[in-house]
Design an enzyme around this catalytic site. Sequence first.
Site, short mmCIF file in Angstrom:
data_model
loop_
_atom_site.label_atom_id
_atom_site.label_comp_id
_atom_site.label_asym_id
_atom_site.label_seq_id
_atom_site.Cartn_x
_atom_site.Cartn_y
_atom_site.Cartn_z
N SER A 146 -1.48 -4.41 -1.74
CA SER A 146 -1.02 -4.50 -3.13
C SER A 146 -0.54 -3.13 -3.57
CB SER A 146 -2.18 -4.94 -4.04
OG SER A 146 -1.84 -4.76 -5.40
N TYR A 168 -11.41 -3.63 -6.61
CA TYR A 168 -10.29 -4.22 -5.90
C TYR A 168 -9.27 -3.18 -5.44
CZ TYR A 168 -6.14 -7.05 -4.99
OH TYR A 168 -5.02 -7.61 -4.41
#
Length: 245
Positions: A146, A168
């Site tokens: 990401s 995350y």
Amino acid sequence: MSRTKIALVTGANRGIGYEIATGLGALGHRVGVGARDETRREAAVEKLRAAGVDAFGVPLDVTSDQSVTHAAELIERQAGRLDVLVNNAGISGETGPGWAQDPTTLDLDVVRTVVETNVIGVIRVTNAMLPLLGRSASPRVVNVSSSVASLTLQAGSDSKAGPIMAAYSPSKSFLNAVTVQYARQLAGTNILVNAACPGLVATDFTGFQGPRTPEQGATTPIRLATLPDGGPTGSFFEDDGVLPW
């Protein structure tokens, strides 16, 4: 040996993973649909087959040594080798308002759980599949990351920084670092290892918030999964090109 390329996509029963499986299948790959949930996995396999994809189910919990070992054994029986591994399975961990994870109040168990899936799970699966990848003429490993993994973007004011996600985001930075280490270790072989950012995709993972469709999110992982021999390795890509670490 069959010339049909064999792919395994983890977390392939829905969202971006499903679309990666769809795209690879459309290119002629035989696709293993890796997923924990039997009902969702088999539903995905049936849907893919109805669309003309040569798909088969692979029971797979990336946090379980036994499950991953059994998955490798299943692929061994089904195909005898693996040409493409897409490590797509991932979790965000528990979040607060605004999809945020405040580092000052973060539950350490959330960090452990996220890293276990997003990083250790990738290492576990990759290492189990390496012997099968070694039998391929052009093996490819793609780790779905990401843009929030980018320390450069996170430290700046770029809109890609996103919300503060203290479990995350670092897990994906960790994943990127691991990707580089695999690329270094496998330099000189024909195994190419790269990280892919799908962008902000509207799936159940994001609460269906995001400007991109799952099909669009699958574009870069599919491109990296089908790189020509001599292509890049140890890099981090989005649709527009290389992302900063």
